[in-house]
Every structure is written in structure tokens, then in C-alpha cells.
Write an enzyme that holds these catalytic residues in place. Structure first.
Site, PDB file in Angstrom:
ATOM      1  N   HIS A   9      32.492  32.550  35.788  1.00  0.00           N
ATOM      2  CA  HIS A   9      33.714  33.271  36.126  1.00  0.00           C
ATOM      3  C   HIS A   9      34.604  32.591  37.153  1.00  0.00           C
ATOM      4  O   HIS A   9      35.629  33.152  37.539  1.00  0.00           O
ATOM      5  CB  HIS A   9      33.374  34.703  36.566  1.00  0.00           C
ATOM      6  CG  HIS A   9      32.571  34.768  37.828  1.00  0.00           C
ATOM      7  ND1 HIS A   9      32.593  35.877  38.639  1.00  0.00           N
ATOM      8  CD2 HIS A   9      31.733  33.894  38.424  1.00  0.00           C
ATOM      9  CE1 HIS A   9      31.790  35.689  39.670  1.00  0.00           C
ATOM     10  NE2 HIS A   9      31.260  34.483  39.552  1.00  0.00           N
ATOM     11  N   HIS A  10      34.247  31.400  37.621  1.00  0.00           N
ATOM     12  CA  HIS A  10      35.097  30.691  38.578  1.00  0.00           C
ATOM     13  C   HIS A  10      35.972  29.628  37.927  1.00  0.00           C
ATOM     14  O   HIS A  10      37.014  29.280  38.481  1.00  0.00           O
ATOM     15  CB  HIS A  10      34.263  30.027  39.680  1.00  0.00           C
ATOM     16  CG  HIS A  10      33.540  30.991  40.551  1.00  0.00           C
ATOM     17  ND1 HIS A  10      34.178  31.998  41.254  1.00  0.00           N
ATOM     18  CD2 HIS A  10      32.221  31.118  40.841  1.00  0.00           C
ATOM     19  CE1 HIS A  10      33.277  32.695  41.934  1.00  0.00           C
ATOM     20  NE2 HIS A  10      32.088  32.180  41.695  1.00  0.00           N
ATOM     21  N   ALA A  11      35.558  29.088  36.780  1.00  0.00           N
ATOM     22  CA  ALA A  11      36.365  28.064  36.121  1.00  0.00           C
ATOM     23  C   ALA A  11      37.734  28.640  35.788  1.00  0.00           C
ATOM     24  O   ALA A  11      37.860  29.808  35.420  1.00  0.00           O
ATOM     25  CB  ALA A  11      35.674  27.577  34.858  1.00  0.00           C
ATOM     26  N   ASP A  52      37.476  34.944  40.109  1.00  0.00           N
ATOM     27  CA  ASP A  52      38.795  34.326  40.236  1.00  0.00           C
ATOM     28  C   ASP A  52      39.239  33.600  38.978  1.00  0.00           C
ATOM     29  O   ASP A  52      40.418  33.628  38.616  1.00  0.00           O
ATOM     30  CB  ASP A  52      38.833  33.382  41.439  1.00  0.00           C
ATOM     31  CG  ASP A  52      37.778  32.290  41.395  1.00  0.00           C
ATOM     32  OD1 ASP A  52      36.595  32.598  41.119  1.00  0.00           O
ATOM     33  OD2 ASP A  52      38.120  31.124  41.675  1.00  0.00           O
TER      34      ASP A  52
END
Length: 171
Positions: A9-11, A52
Site C-alpha cells: 500500500h505504499h507504492a 499513502d
């Protein structure tokens, strides 16, 4: 469905970030759309870190609602605005966490009526995770996942569950 290795979920659209090489949630949503799925999607991110990357991928897509419930003082800095963010205090335990999650789910499901819920379910919210500061018990983690499944089912939405982060012995 469940993805034992997912929840990156950060890429972001233009870069890997925070242990995440690519955005598997965004990719999966794109694939199901190419296969004909047209319903609204709700991403429920209960990893200890803000989702993010998903916020960035879907910032301009009204068919995907992003919700992240995370430790407010944890990575990433700065936070990326999403549709709904709840920053939790360090030391948040089961009762507070689950109460907030239930209230948020009730509100989001009623307002958006998603056909698909994607749960980014990090185990890094556990009390013994060395990279975070939330304090869920193992029973609280199980109840978190059951709560998301129960609420999704009551909405009639399909559910995809990804395991995301978790770095402590209880994970």
C-alpha cells in the site's frame, strides 16, 4: 478472496516506496475492471502505516474510496490525503481500535455502497511489532478481520483480504 503476500500500500503510480515495489491493490482493481467489474470499491486499510500509495493511485477516481486507519506519528511523512484518514494515538489498544473501525465502516459502507471491499490488513498493529506503536492483541487482530468481513458481507459486497505488513513475533 485472500492474498497472503499482498497489501503493498505504499507504492505510488510513479515509484516504489516503503517496502513496496508495486501497488498490487491498484493493479488488482485495474484487472477486475478490465474484466468487466464496474462497481464502487472501498479500500479499508488497517495496517499500522497510512495507505499513502492507494491514496495516490485513486486520488482522482470517484469509483474508489480510500480509508486508512493508522498510527498518526508513523511513516510515511508527510501523509498523502485520502478520502478518509483516521490517525491513531501511540498505544491504541483493542477496544478503542475496534470501536473506531466499526463506526467508520458503518459510515463508509452506508455512504458509498461499495460492491467490493479490499482490506489491507497489516499485522503490524500488534503489540509486539518492533516498527510500530499500536498495541492490539492477537484476539483484537482476529476481531478486526472478522469485523471487516462481517460488515462487508452485511453490505452484500465482495471482500478481498490482503495481509500487508507485520514484523513482530505475533505476526
Amino acid at each position: 478472496g485472500i492474498n497472503l503476500g499482498g497489501g503493498y500500500h505504499h507504492a505510488r503510480p510513479s515509484m516504489g516506496h516503503g517496502f513496496c515495489v508495486y501497488g498490487d491493490v491498484a493493479l488488482a482493481i485495474q484487472v477486475v475492471r478490465q474484466e468487466g467489474f464496474t462497481g464502487k470499491v472501498l479500500i479499508v486499510d488497517t495496517d499500522a502505516h497510512q495507505g499513502d500509495g492507494n491514496h495516490a493511485f485513486f486520488a482522482d477516481d470517484p469509483s474508489v474510496v480510500t480509508f486508512s486507519m493508522h498510527g498518526g506519528d508513523l511513516f510515511p511523512h508527510p501523509k498523502v490525503p485520502g478520502d478518509r484518514d483516521v490517525a491513531l494515538a501511540a498505544g491504541t489498544q483493542d477496544d478503542i481500535f475496534l470501536g473506531i473501525l466499526e463506526s467508520e465502516l458503518d459510515s463508509l459502507l452506508a455512504a458509498h455502497q461499495p460492491a467490493l471491499v479490499v482490506h489491507v490488513a497489516g499485522a503490524d498493529v500488534l503489540h509486539d511489532d518492533p516498527l510500530t506503536n499500536l498495541k492490539l492483541s492477537t484476539a483484537g487482530l482476529v476481531e478486526r478481520d472478522r469485523l471487516v468481513a462481517r460488515k462487508s458481507r452485511s453490505q452484500g459486497a465482495a471482500l478481498v483480504h490482503t495481509l500487508a505488513g507485520g514484523y513482530g513475533p505475533s505476526a
